[in-house]
Design a protein around this motif. Structure first.
Motif, short mmCIF file in Angstrom:
data_model
loop_
_atom_site.label_atom_id
_atom_site.label_comp_id
_atom_site.label_asym_id
_atom_site.label_seq_id
_atom_site.Cartn_x
_atom_site.Cartn_y
_atom_site.Cartn_z
N ILE A 148 0.88 7.25 3.14
CA ILE A 148 -0.54 7.22 3.49
C ILE A 148 -1.06 5.79 3.47
CG2 ILE A 148 -2.83 7.97 2.74
CD1 ILE A 148 -1.60 10.54 1.75
N GLY A 149 -0.68 5.02 2.46
CA GLY A 149 -1.18 3.66 2.35
C GLY A 149 -0.75 2.79 3.51
N ALA A 150 0.53 2.88 3.91
CA ALA A 150 1.02 2.07 5.03
C ALA A 150 0.34 2.48 6.33
CB ALA A 150 2.54 2.22 5.15
N HIS A 151 0.17 3.78 6.55
CA HIS A 151 -0.48 4.24 7.77
C HIS A 151 -1.95 3.81 7.81
CE1 HIS A 151 3.08 6.17 8.88
NE2 HIS A 151 2.90 7.36 8.33
N ALA A 152 -2.62 3.84 6.65
CA ALA A 152 -4.03 3.43 6.62
C ALA A 152 -4.18 1.95 6.95
CB ALA A 152 -4.62 3.73 5.24
N VAL A 153 -3.31 1.12 6.40
CA VAL A 153 -3.36 -0.31 6.70
C VAL A 153 -3.08 -0.56 8.18
CG1 VAL A 153 -2.22 -2.53 6.28
CG2 VAL A 153 -2.79 -1.03 4.36
N ALA B 49 0.82 -1.21 0.00
CA ALA B 49 0.00 0.00 0.00
C ALA B 49 0.86 1.26 0.00
CB ALA B 49 -0.93 -0.02 1.22
N ASN B 50 2.03 1.18 0.61
CA ASN B 50 2.90 2.35 0.69
C ASN B 50 3.46 2.73 -0.68
OD1 ASN B 50 4.31 4.36 2.20
ND2 ASN B 50 6.18 3.17 1.99
N HIS B 51 3.61 1.75 -1.58
CA HIS B 51 4.13 2.04 -2.91
C HIS B 51 3.05 2.50 -3.87
CE1 HIS B 51 7.96 0.62 -1.68
NE2 HIS B 51 7.59 -0.64 -1.55
N LEU B 52 1.79 2.49 -3.45
CA LEU B 52 0.69 2.93 -4.30
C LEU B 52 0.21 4.33 -3.97
CD1 LEU B 52 -1.41 -0.37 -4.40
CD2 LEU B 52 0.18 0.49 -6.13
#
Length: 351
Positions: free
Chosen positions: A132-137, A124-127
Motif C-alpha cells: 500500500i505504501g509503495a502504491h500510494a507514493v 513506505a512499502n516496509h511500513l
C-alpha cells in the motif's frame, strides 16, 4: 477615466467624484473573502508530512531495537565482496522497479525523479502491508507528473497484475532449465495444505464477483475503471519500449531480489548455487504472496528458511542468518536514506 463633478448641496460648489478603491465596489466597501481553512493549514500539514516518515522510522527502530542490533552484528563477519555484490543487486532492484512503473504509463516520466520515487516507495512499502505504501507514493508521483487519477490507478493495477505473471513465468523457466537441480517433490504440499491453498486462492475472486454483481454503484465505477485500464494496456503494448520496460523489469525484479539472497548466502557460507537460491525464493514468495505483511517481511522469511531447509538440507540457523542478512541489506540499510528522500520529495512538492 474622468468623472463628472457632483454638486455639493451645502454651498453649491462642484466637488470632484472620488474613484472607488480596489477594496470598494460601486455601493461601498467590499469584504474580501478569507482564504479557505485548507489553504491556510497547508503549510503546517506539509511540514508534518515531511517529518512523518522520519518519525515512523524512529518509532520502528525503537520498538525493534534488539532485532536491529542482532541483525547489524552479523554483517561484519561476512565476506565483503559478496556483500558488495548484494548491495549492487539491491540498487539494480530499484532500477527495475522504476522500469516497470514507466512501462505501465503512456507518458514519459523523468528518469531521475522516477528512480527517487521508487527508492522512497521502498521505505513506505516496509511500513504498510500489501504494498500500500509503495502504491500510494507512486500514485501521488504520477499525479504530480500530470497523469490523471483514473489512468494513474490503472497503471497501478497493471503493475500489480504483471508482477505475479512475470514471476510465474520466471519460475517456469527455471523449472525447464534446471530440472535435475531443483528438488520440487519436497516442496509440494500435502492433501490438507493443498486444499487450504486452493480454497484461499478461490475466496478472493469469488468475493469480488459477489460484490460486482450485488453493488450497482461499485459495478459502474469498476466498469469505467476497467475500460480505462484496458485502453491504456492496449496502447502500451503497441510500443516496444514500454513492453520491454514493463515485462523485462517485472521479470528482473524477483531475480534481482533472489540474487541479493544468493550473494548474502555466499558471504555467510551457505553453499548453494545461484539457481537453487533463486528457485527457493521464487517458491517461497509465490506461496506467501497473498499474505498482507509489510514488504513481505515475516511470511516470506519463514517460507524461505523452510524452503532452503526442506529442499536442500540447509541448517535452519544458517538459512535464518542468510535471510537476516538479506533483510538488513534491503530493509534496514536503505530505511533512513529512503525516509530522507521521501521527506525531500514531499518538501519539493514532487509527492
Amino acid at each position: 477615466m474622468s468623472l463628472l463633478p457632483l454638486e455639493d448641496p451645502s454651498d453649491g460648489h462642484a466637488v470632484p467624484a472620488r474613484e472607488p478603491s480596489p477594496a470598494e465596489g460601486p455601493r461601498g466597501p467590499v469584504r474580501l473573502p478569507r482564504p479557505p481553512l485548507l489553504a491556510r493549514s497547508a503549510g503546517p500539514a506539509r511540514h508534518g508530512l515531511v517529518l512523518l516518515p522520519l518519525l515512523l522510522i524512529t518509532a520502528w527502530a525503537v520498538t525493534d531495537s534488539r532485532s536491529l542490533r542482532d541483525n547489524a552484528a552479523r554483517i561484519p563477519a561476512a565476506d565483503p565482496w559478496w556483500l558488495l555484490s548484494a548491495v549492487v543487486c539491491t540498487c539494480l532492484g530499484w532500477v527495475a522497479a522504476a522500469c516497470v512503473r514507466q512501462g505501465a504509463v503512456v507518458e514519459r516520466l523523468p528518469p531521475g525523479p522516477l528512480l527517487a520515487s521508487q527508492f522512497a516507495a521502498g521505505t513506505a512499502n516496509h511500513l504498510l502491508p500489501a504494498s500500500i505504501g509503495a502504491h500510494a507514493v507512486t500514485l501521488r508521483f504520477l499525479q504530480r507528473q500530470g497523469v490523471p487519477l483514473a489512468r494513474a490507478s490503472a497503471s497501478i493495477a497493471l503493475y500489480s497484475l504483471v508482477k505475479p505473471v512475470a514471476k510465474t513465468a520466471v519460475l517456469v523457466v527455471f523449472l525447464v532449465l534446471f530440472p535435475g537441480m531443483l528438488r520440487l517433490r519436497e516442496l509440494l504440499p500435502g492433501g490438507q495444505a493443498l486444499f487450504l491453498t486452493v480454497a484461499g486462492a478461490a475466496i478472493a475472486p469469488a468475493t469480488a464477483a459477489v460484490l460486482f454483481a450485488a453493488v450497482r454503484p461499485l459495478r459502474r465505477r469498476l466498469l469505467a475503471f476497467l475500460r480505462t485500464a484496458l485502453h491504456d494496456a492496449r496502447t502500451l503494448h503497441t510500443r516496444p519500449a514500454r513492453v520491454l520496460a514493463l515485462w523485462g523489469g517485472a521479470a528482473a525484479t524477483p531475480v534481482l531480489q533472489a540474487s541479493v539472497i544468493a550473494s548474502a548466502g555466499a558471504a555467510l557460507g551457505l553453499g548453494l548455487s545461484w539457481a537453487q537460491v533463486v528457485f527457493a525464493f521464487l517458491v517461497a514468495s509465490t506461496a506467501t504472496g497473498a499474505v498482507p505483511a509489510p514488504g513481505g517481511i515475516g511470511p516470506v522469511d519463514a517460507a524461505l528458511v523452510l524452503t532452503l531447509s526442506a529442499a536442500y538440507g540447509t541448517p535452519v540457523a544458517l538459512g535464518t542468518a542468510t535471510v537476516v542478512a538479506y533483510r538488513v541489506l534491503t530493509v534496514w540499510v536503505p530505511l533512513v536514506p529512503g525516509a530522507l528522500v521521501l521527506s525531500a520529495m514531499v518538501h519539493r512538492r514532487m509527492l
